[in-house]
Design a protein around this motif. Structure first.
Motif, mmCIF file in Angstrom:
data_model
loop_
_atom_site.group_PDB
_atom_site.id
_atom_site.type_symbol
_atom_site.label_atom_id
_atom_site.label_comp_id
_atom_site.label_asym_id
_atom_site.label_seq_id
_atom_site.Cartn_x
_atom_site.Cartn_y
_atom_site.Cartn_z
ATOM 1 N N ASN A 236 10.859 11.990 20.373
ATOM 2 C CA ASN A 236 11.339 13.100 21.205
ATOM 3 C C ASN A 236 11.868 14.267 20.382
ATOM 4 N N LEU A 237 11.062 14.722 19.447
ATOM 5 C CA LEU A 237 11.435 15.811 18.551
ATOM 6 C C LEU A 237 10.978 17.142 19.138
ATOM 7 N N GLY B 278 19.550 22.741 16.927
ATOM 8 C CA GLY B 278 19.648 21.429 16.296
ATOM 9 C C GLY B 278 20.404 21.498 14.976
ATOM 10 N N ASP B 279 20.604 20.337 14.376
ATOM 11 C CA ASP B 279 21.289 20.260 13.086
ATOM 12 C C ASP B 279 20.398 20.713 11.938
ATOM 13 N N GLU B 280 19.105 20.666 12.136
ATOM 14 C CA GLU B 280 18.166 21.071 11.094
ATOM 15 C C GLU B 280 17.129 21.999 11.698
ATOM 16 N N ASP B 281 16.539 22.862 10.865
ATOM 17 C CA ASP B 281 15.581 23.825 11.414
ATOM 18 C C ASP B 281 14.130 23.486 11.095
ATOM 19 N N VAL C 89 0.808 -1.224 0.000
ATOM 20 C CA VAL C 89 0.000 0.000 0.000
ATOM 21 C C VAL C 89 0.838 1.268 0.000
ATOM 22 N N GLY C 90 2.134 1.153 0.179
ATOM 23 C CA GLY C 90 2.973 2.337 0.256
ATOM 24 C C GLY C 90 2.937 2.910 1.659
ATOM 25 N N VAL C 91 3.866 3.787 1.940
ATOM 26 C CA VAL C 91 3.917 4.428 3.250
ATOM 27 C C VAL C 91 2.815 5.468 3.297
ATOM 28 N N LEU C 92 1.979 5.423 4.326
ATOM 29 C CA LEU C 92 0.820 6.296 4.395
ATOM 30 C C LEU C 92 1.181 7.732 4.751
ATOM 31 N N ILE C 93 2.128 7.920 5.646
ATOM 32 C CA ILE C 93 2.614 9.255 5.994
ATOM 33 C C ILE C 93 4.123 9.134 6.123
ATOM 34 N N SER C 94 4.839 10.129 5.610
ATOM 35 C CA SER C 94 6.293 10.025 5.658
ATOM 36 C C SER C 94 6.929 11.406 5.709
ATOM 37 N N GLN C 95 8.153 11.402 6.233
ATOM 38 C CA GLN C 95 8.966 12.613 6.145
ATOM 39 C C GLN C 95 9.475 12.662 4.717
ATOM 40 N N ARG C 96 9.489 13.832 4.120
ATOM 41 C CA ARG C 96 9.919 13.965 2.736
ATOM 42 C C ARG C 96 10.663 15.258 2.521
ATOM 43 N N ARG C 97 11.310 15.342 1.380
ATOM 44 C CA ARG C 97 12.010 16.571 1.002
ATOM 45 C C ARG C 97 10.979 17.686 0.897
ATOM 46 N N CYS C 98 11.267 18.822 1.470
ATOM 47 C CA CYS C 98 10.323 19.935 1.427
ATOM 48 C C CYS C 98 10.149 20.407 -0.018
ATOM 49 N N ASN C 99 8.887 20.586 -0.414
ATOM 50 C CA ASN C 99 8.554 20.950 -1.786
ATOM 51 C C ASN C 99 7.325 21.849 -1.748
ATOM 52 N N VAL C 100 7.514 23.144 -2.007
ATOM 53 C CA VAL C 100 6.398 24.092 -1.931
ATOM 54 C C VAL C 100 5.354 23.835 -3.005
ATOM 55 N N GLY C 101 5.696 23.076 -4.049
ATOM 56 C CA GLY C 101 4.741 22.801 -5.124
ATOM 57 C C GLY C 101 3.908 21.551 -4.907
ATOM 58 N N LYS D 100 1.086 19.039 -3.764
ATOM 59 C CA LYS D 100 -0.343 19.159 -3.425
ATOM 60 C C LYS D 100 -0.801 17.865 -2.787
ATOM 61 N N PRO D 101 -1.505 17.866 -1.661
ATOM 62 C CA PRO D 101 -1.749 19.048 -0.833
ATOM 63 C C PRO D 101 -0.441 19.561 -0.232
ATOM 64 N N ARG D 102 -0.476 20.827 0.174
ATOM 65 C CA ARG D 102 0.724 21.421 0.781
ATOM 66 C C ARG D 102 1.180 20.585 1.976
ATOM 67 N N GLN D 103 2.472 20.494 2.159
ATOM 68 C CA GLN D 103 3.053 19.657 3.201
ATOM 69 C C GLN D 103 2.862 20.240 4.600
ATOM 70 N N ILE D 104 2.902 19.347 5.573
ATOM 71 C CA ILE D 104 2.989 19.748 6.974
ATOM 72 C C ILE D 104 4.454 20.095 7.224
ATOM 73 N N VAL D 105 4.712 21.232 7.856
ATOM 74 C CA VAL D 105 6.083 21.640 8.166
ATOM 75 C C VAL D 105 6.208 21.781 9.679
ATOM 76 N N LEU D 106 7.186 21.084 10.247
ATOM 77 C CA LEU D 106 7.506 21.221 11.664
ATOM 78 C C LEU D 106 8.770 22.065 11.768
ATOM 79 N N PHE D 107 8.663 23.175 12.479
ATOM 80 C CA PHE D 107 9.818 24.032 12.731
ATOM 81 C C PHE D 107 10.402 23.598 14.062
ATOM 82 N N LEU D 108 11.674 23.243 14.054
ATOM 83 C CA LEU D 108 12.302 22.615 15.208
ATOM 84 C C LEU D 108 12.957 23.648 16.112
ATOM 85 N N GLY D 109 13.266 23.210 17.316
ATOM 86 C CA GLY D 109 13.868 24.088 18.307
ATOM 87 C C GLY D 109 15.242 24.585 17.893
ATOM 88 N N ILE D 110 15.698 25.597 18.580
ATOM 89 C CA ILE D 110 16.994 26.228 18.302
ATOM 90 C C ILE D 110 18.117 25.290 18.732
#
Length: 113
Positions: A69-70, A51-54, A25-37, A39-49
């Motif tokens: 523990n994110l 870390g290695d990623e923002d 069935v494929g992965v139902l929800i996944s972390q993916r490369r951010c892509n503003v194009g 559809k539907p628009r992605q969920i974006v989590l902004f992480l704490g100060i």
């Protein structure tokens, strides 16, 4: 067969079945490369100060994904309805919303619209 061996066999077959289901069935929800194009628009989590990623982006269809523990400062819901579980405090969201859990989060769920 000992109880310990039977338990290990059961756990291994359960894991194999879950992997087979994901392939089917494929992965139902996944972390993916951010892509503003996307559809539907992605969920974006902004992480704490500090870390290695923002930020991290997620998408897919209904389902849940562990966020071990994110530290999350802000959530932008994109085009999704769902909930984020942060230290057992649920933050529900609808499309185009911003939430500010400012907490350690453990699970992200996309719900049916």
């Amino acid at each position: 067969m000992s109880l310990l061996t039977a338990s290990a066999v059961t756990n291994a077959s359960t894991a194999a079945a879950a992997t087979a289901r994901e392939r089917d069935v494929g992965v139902l929800i996944s972390q993916r490369r951010c892509n503003v194009g996307e559809k539907p628009r992605q969920i974006v989590l902004f992480l704490g100060i500090g870390g290695d990623e923002d930020h991290r982006c997620y998408g897919g269809v209904t389902g849940s994904i562990a966020l071990p523990n994110l530290g999350v400062f802000e959530l932008y819901s994109g085009g999704y309805t769902g909930v984020i579980d942060c230290q057992n405090n649920l933050h529900f969201f609808r499309p185009n919303e911003r939430k500010f859990p400012i907490d350690v989060c453990n699970e992200l769920t996309i719900l049916p619209a």
